[in-house]
Design a protein around this motif. Sequence first.
Motif, mmCIF file in Angstrom:
data_model
loop_
_atom_site.group_PDB
_atom_site.id
_atom_site.type_symbol
_atom_site.label_atom_id
_atom_site.label_comp_id
_atom_site.label_asym_id
_atom_site.label_seq_id
_atom_site.Cartn_x
_atom_site.Cartn_y
_atom_site.Cartn_z
ATOM 1 N N GLY A 290 0.818 -1.207 0.000
ATOM 2 C CA GLY A 290 0.000 0.000 0.000
ATOM 3 C C GLY A 290 0.847 1.250 0.000
ATOM 4 O O GLY A 290 2.056 1.224 -0.262
ATOM 5 N N PHE A 291 0.193 2.370 0.333
ATOM 6 C CA PHE A 291 0.885 3.661 0.392
ATOM 7 C C PHE A 291 0.190 4.516 1.442
ATOM 8 O O PHE A 291 -1.027 4.719 1.389
ATOM 9 C CB PHE A 291 0.835 4.374 -0.970
ATOM 10 N N GLY A 292 0.971 5.018 2.393
ATOM 11 C CA GLY A 292 0.433 5.949 3.375
ATOM 12 C C GLY A 292 0.623 5.537 4.814
ATOM 13 O O GLY A 292 0.620 6.374 5.704
ATOM 14 N N ASP A 293 0.712 4.245 5.095
ATOM 15 C CA ASP A 293 0.827 3.729 6.457
ATOM 16 C C ASP A 293 -0.332 4.209 7.328
ATOM 17 O O ASP A 293 -0.144 4.774 8.406
ATOM 18 C CB ASP A 293 2.162 4.103 7.095
ATOM 19 N N TYR A 294 -1.559 3.978 6.844
ATOM 20 C CA TYR A 294 -2.752 4.272 7.631
ATOM 21 C C TYR A 294 -2.751 3.379 8.877
ATOM 22 O O TYR A 294 -2.093 2.347 8.931
ATOM 23 C CB TYR A 294 -4.017 3.973 6.833
ATOM 24 N N GLU A 295 -3.555 3.739 9.848
ATOM 25 C CA GLU A 295 -3.628 2.953 11.082
ATOM 26 C C GLU A 295 -4.027 1.506 10.804
ATOM 27 O O GLU A 295 -3.497 0.572 11.408
ATOM 28 C CB GLU A 295 -4.632 3.586 12.049
ATOM 29 N N ILE A 296 -4.950 1.292 9.851
ATOM 30 C CA ILE A 296 -5.407 -0.065 9.570
ATOM 31 C C ILE A 296 -4.278 -0.944 9.034
ATOM 32 O O ILE A 296 -4.299 -2.165 9.203
ATOM 33 C CB ILE A 296 -6.586 -0.043 8.571
ATOM 34 N N ALA A 297 -3.268 -0.330 8.402
ATOM 35 C CA ALA A 297 -2.162 -1.106 7.846
ATOM 36 C C ALA A 297 -1.435 -1.893 8.929
ATOM 37 O O ALA A 297 -0.914 -2.984 8.670
ATOM 38 C CB ALA A 297 -1.176 -0.180 7.130
ATOM 39 N N ARG A 298 -1.424 -1.357 10.142
ATOM 40 C CA ARG A 298 -0.738 -2.028 11.249
ATOM 41 C C ARG A 298 -1.619 -3.058 11.944
ATOM 42 O O ARG A 298 -1.117 -3.882 12.701
ATOM 43 C CB ARG A 298 -0.265 -0.977 12.261
ATOM 44 N N GLU A 299 -2.928 -2.994 11.710
ATOM 45 C CA GLU A 299 -3.861 -3.866 12.421
ATOM 46 C C GLU A 299 -4.282 -5.088 11.619
ATOM 47 O O GLU A 299 -4.842 -6.032 12.181
ATOM 48 C CB GLU A 299 -5.107 -3.065 12.821
ATOM 49 N N LEU A 300 -4.052 -5.078 10.312
ATOM 50 C CA LEU A 300 -4.431 -6.221 9.489
ATOM 51 C C LEU A 300 -3.557 -7.437 9.801
ATOM 52 O O LEU A 300 -2.464 -7.310 10.354
ATOM 53 C CB LEU A 300 -4.295 -5.856 8.007
ATOM 54 N N ASN A 301 -4.042 -8.596 9.414
ATOM 55 C CA ASN A 301 -3.266 -9.820 9.567
ATOM 56 C C ASN A 301 -3.312 -10.605 8.253
ATOM 57 O O ASN A 301 -4.355 -11.137 7.898
ATOM 58 C CB ASN A 301 -3.822 -10.672 10.709
ATOM 59 N N ALA A 308 5.421 4.724 4.294
ATOM 60 C CA ALA A 308 4.985 5.674 5.319
ATOM 61 C C ALA A 308 5.460 7.074 4.956
ATOM 62 O O ALA A 308 6.611 7.263 4.555
ATOM 63 C CB ALA A 308 5.530 5.271 6.683
ATOM 64 N N VAL A 309 4.561 8.053 5.092
ATOM 65 C CA VAL A 309 4.915 9.452 4.854
ATOM 66 C C VAL A 309 4.583 10.253 6.113
ATOM 67 O O VAL A 309 3.667 9.896 6.861
ATOM 68 C CB VAL A 309 4.183 10.022 3.624
ATOM 69 N N PRO A 310 5.316 11.338 6.386
ATOM 70 C CA PRO A 310 5.158 12.074 7.642
ATOM 71 C C PRO A 310 3.953 13.014 7.610
ATOM 72 O O PRO A 310 4.084 14.228 7.477
ATOM 73 C CB PRO A 310 6.479 12.846 7.749
ATOM 74 N N THR A 311 2.762 12.458 7.744
ATOM 75 C CA THR A 311 1.536 13.243 7.588
ATOM 76 C C THR A 311 1.436 14.396 8.591
ATOM 77 O O THR A 311 1.145 15.534 8.211
ATOM 78 C CB THR A 311 0.310 12.329 7.726
#
Length: 348
Positions: A290-301, A308-311
């Motif tokens: 993906g692109f962006g490192d949204y919060e959901i990206a860390r919670e998926l399995n 990741a970009v410094p939003t």
Amino acid sequence: MTEPEKRQGRRRFGTNSVTMADVAEVAGVSAQTVSRVLRDPEGCTPQTRERVEAAIRSTRYVQNLAASHLASNRSMTVAAVIPQIAASVFAETLQGLSNVLLQAGYQVIIGHTDYSHEREEAVVRSLLGRRPDAFFLVGTRHTDAVREMLARAAIPVVESWAWTRKPIDQLVGFSNQEALAAAVAYAQRRGYRHPTFVGAARPGDDRARERLDGYTTGMARHYPGQAPRSLVVENLPYTMGSGSTLLEAARARFPDSDLLLFSSDLLASGALLACQRLGIAVPKQLAIMGFGDYEIARELNPGLTTIAVPTVRMGEEAARMLVQRLRSETPAARKRDLGFELIERGSA
């Protein structure tokens, strides 16, 4: 208890009747000091600021901003123009922007373009009518009319979320092209043979197209002789459901793809969840990035491999640059590349 405080105890203030002189009396300072705290709180001592702020709270004082703006020729506002209000990544950038600006006494007024350059013209024109002291823009591609209006306004401008050699004024961002080229380099290192770019792009979504350009550049560099393969669908909503739709379309058009590089985490997350429903093993049968490192990206399995970009930091740095200019100070640099980071997780 001081004499002003005793007098306050005998007098009830109505919001409409309280003046700056009343606040000054309660705080035990001059009206000029109250004005200075309201105008530039960071420029006052903490003790003075606390006394004045306590007096403002106790008297329920409401500043007449219209009058003060006319007197100072400053609106104490910064206009922020973003593609979508609902998008969490832009909300994070606005949060960073607002955190710094509020400390300096500025409020943020927001307009959104829905990824339309024509609408951006209308939004900028409307916001300029409110006489903001500065502008914050997401993106670096604008119509000539937008550039001309901002040039005539002669106020500080910061662009963000992209990179260009010729910003309107100042720039805080990163290169979408370089980020996707780095993602392709990662794919080559990990041994993926047929990476495919997948995205949804509104007609004015320049950043998604910059990411496609970066993928194409990366393919030429790391997969010489292999034609780049991409699926970009216009006018699909930015939802997880669209990720499922794009997964189906990409598999139909490029069935031998072993890695799908999505233009955003939201789409990639929807595709990953769809793979689980369809019984497609990720990453064994099909890898996803993906692109962006949204919060959901860390919670998926498995967790989503992403860029990741410094939003938040983009907003903070932009605000600091604007405040420096508004205080007639010279920023250390007019362009700041904050870069990006490839986050490796289980999906690719």
